[in-house]
Design a protein around this motif. Sequence first.
Motif, short mmCIF file in Angstrom:
data_model
loop_
_atom_site.label_atom_id
_atom_site.label_comp_id
_atom_site.label_asym_id
_atom_site.label_seq_id
_atom_site.Cartn_x
_atom_site.Cartn_y
_atom_site.Cartn_z
N ARG A 250 51.70 4.25 73.63
CA ARG A 250 53.00 3.63 73.33
C ARG A 250 52.81 2.55 72.27
NH1 ARG A 250 58.16 4.35 74.47
NH2 ARG A 250 57.57 5.29 76.42
N ALA A 251 51.79 1.71 72.41
CA ALA A 251 51.54 0.64 71.44
C ALA A 251 51.27 1.24 70.06
CB ALA A 251 50.38 -0.23 71.90
N GLN A 252 50.52 2.33 70.01
CA GLN A 252 50.23 2.98 68.73
C GLN A 252 51.51 3.57 68.11
OE1 GLN A 252 47.09 5.63 69.96
NE2 GLN A 252 45.49 4.15 69.44
N ALA A 253 52.38 4.11 68.94
CA ALA A 253 53.65 4.64 68.43
C ALA A 253 54.52 3.51 67.86
CB ALA A 253 54.39 5.38 69.54
N TYR A 254 54.56 2.39 68.56
CA TYR A 254 55.32 1.24 68.05
C TYR A 254 54.75 0.77 66.71
CZ TYR A 254 57.53 0.57 72.68
OH TYR A 254 58.24 0.73 73.84
N ARG A 255 53.43 0.68 66.65
CA ARG A 255 52.80 0.22 65.41
C ARG A 255 53.10 1.17 64.26
NH1 ARG A 255 46.60 -1.68 64.20
NH2 ARG A 255 47.00 -2.09 62.02
N ALA A 256 53.00 2.47 64.51
CA ALA A 256 53.28 3.45 63.46
C ALA A 256 54.73 3.32 62.98
CB ALA A 256 53.01 4.86 63.97
N ALA A 257 55.65 3.10 63.91
CA ALA A 257 57.07 2.95 63.54
C ALA A 257 57.29 1.65 62.76
CB ALA A 257 57.95 2.99 64.78
N ILE A 258 56.65 0.57 63.19
CA ILE A 258 56.77 -0.70 62.47
C ILE A 258 56.21 -0.58 61.06
CG2 ILE A 258 55.83 -3.06 62.38
CD1 ILE A 258 56.17 -3.09 65.48
N ASN A 259 55.13 0.16 60.90
CA ASN A 259 54.54 0.34 59.57
C ASN A 259 55.46 1.07 58.60
OD1 ASN A 259 52.24 -1.07 60.20
ND2 ASN A 259 51.03 0.75 60.68
N LYS A 260 56.46 1.78 59.11
CA LYS A 260 57.42 2.48 58.26
C LYS A 260 58.58 1.59 57.83
CE LYS A 260 56.46 6.96 60.34
NZ LYS A 260 57.01 8.03 61.20
N LEU A 261 58.71 0.43 58.44
CA LEU A 261 59.80 -0.49 58.11
C LEU A 261 59.49 -1.26 56.83
CD1 LEU A 261 60.49 -2.14 61.60
CD2 LEU A 261 61.72 -0.22 60.55
N THR A 262 60.54 -1.67 56.13
CA THR A 262 60.35 -2.61 55.02
C THR A 262 60.08 -3.98 55.64
OG1 THR A 262 62.67 -3.29 54.91
CG2 THR A 262 62.03 -1.33 53.61
N GLU A 263 59.59 -4.89 54.82
CA GLU A 263 59.34 -6.24 55.33
C GLU A 263 60.63 -6.90 55.82
OE1 GLU A 263 56.89 -8.70 52.85
OE2 GLU A 263 55.18 -7.34 53.07
N LYS A 264 61.73 -6.66 55.11
CA LYS A 264 63.03 -7.23 55.54
C LYS A 264 63.44 -6.64 56.89
CE LYS A 264 64.95 -8.56 51.11
NZ LYS A 264 66.01 -8.40 50.13
N GLU A 265 63.26 -5.34 57.05
CA GLU A 265 63.59 -4.72 58.34
C GLU A 265 62.72 -5.29 59.45
OE1 GLU A 265 65.13 -0.21 57.23
OE2 GLU A 265 62.97 -0.61 57.13
N CYS A 266 61.45 -5.51 59.16
CA CYS A 266 60.54 -6.08 60.16
C CYS A 266 61.04 -7.43 60.67
CB CYS A 266 59.13 -6.26 59.58
SG CYS A 266 58.17 -4.75 59.47
N GLU A 267 61.63 -8.21 59.79
CA GLU A 267 62.10 -9.54 60.19
C GLU A 267 63.44 -9.50 60.92
OE1 GLU A 267 60.25 -11.92 60.33
OE2 GLU A 267 59.05 -12.22 58.55
N ARG A 268 64.19 -8.41 60.78
CA ARG A 268 65.53 -8.36 61.38
C ARG A 268 65.62 -7.63 62.71
NH1 ARG A 268 67.97 -7.74 55.70
NH2 ARG A 268 67.45 -5.56 55.90
N VAL A 269 64.74 -6.67 62.97
CA VAL A 269 64.85 -5.89 64.20
C VAL A 269 64.64 -6.79 65.42
CG1 VAL A 269 64.25 -3.66 63.18
CG2 VAL A 269 62.43 -5.16 64.05
N THR A 270 65.30 -6.44 66.52
CA THR A 270 65.21 -7.27 67.73
C THR A 270 64.71 -6.51 68.95
OG1 THR A 270 67.54 -6.90 68.25
CG2 THR A 270 67.00 -8.87 66.94
N SER A 271 64.34 -5.23 68.76
CA SER A 271 63.79 -4.47 69.89
C SER A 271 62.98 -3.29 69.36
CB SER A 271 64.91 -3.95 70.79
OG SER A 271 65.62 -2.91 70.15
N PHE A 272 62.09 -2.80 70.20
CA PHE A 272 61.34 -1.61 69.83
C PHE A 272 62.26 -0.39 69.73
CE2 PHE A 272 57.45 -3.81 71.60
CZ PHE A 272 56.81 -3.92 70.37
N ASP A 273 63.30 -0.34 70.55
CA ASP A 273 64.25 0.77 70.45
C ASP A 273 64.88 0.81 69.06
OD1 ASP A 273 63.76 1.60 73.04
OD2 ASP A 273 65.50 0.56 73.89
N GLU A 274 65.22 -0.36 68.54
CA GLU A 274 65.79 -0.44 67.20
C GLU A 274 64.79 0.02 66.15
OE1 GLU A 274 67.87 -3.83 64.35
OE2 GLU A 274 67.43 -4.32 66.44
N VAL A 275 63.53 -0.34 66.31
CA VAL A 275 62.48 0.08 65.37
C VAL A 275 62.38 1.60 65.38
CG1 VAL A 275 60.00 0.09 64.93
CG2 VAL A 275 61.13 -2.04 65.55
#
Length: 186
Positions: A150-175
Amino acid sequence: MTALPRGGRPAEALAAVEASIEECWRRFLAEYGVVAGTREETELAEMVVADTSAFRWRVVDAALCRLRCADCGNALGSGPTGCGNCDQADGFRFAAIEIDRPATPPGTEHGLRVATAVARARHRYGVRARCGFELGLPSLLDGELPSTARAQAYRAAINKLTEKECERVTSFDEVLAKHAGPPRAQ
């Protein structure tokens, strides 16, 4: 209290952890018969920082907050990366005692401590690390530890976000939803 820019449940979780840090410090002061705001409190904080491995992590974090770095003037351990005193103090922070709370998986308290350190000194960490650790705070505070997969899946999804998206998301579901794409036709 640290203001977490992303808000939501991560900000609420950080506020709760910070309150627990302050409560642990109040109890620690009472145990030693020390009054907050006195020279004795500073001396007690210095004693804690001199051997972080002898104290629980919340006490260590509280002690660091009460001391100023002689080089950069920030709370000890939270100055800019590259400040030698802060880098050293931040490293020693992780020698403190961690005791998992009852009915939580082993390692949950370590995860909570690391996530808290990242959220409290955001400028010391990259945008993706901040995103992952801050989003993890609510679950860790609730006593949940994600599996490695699960942690690896979250990390892979976060790595696909832009830096702006990384700063705005508020949950893993949103990511996860940001890159799930439209449903496939059957």
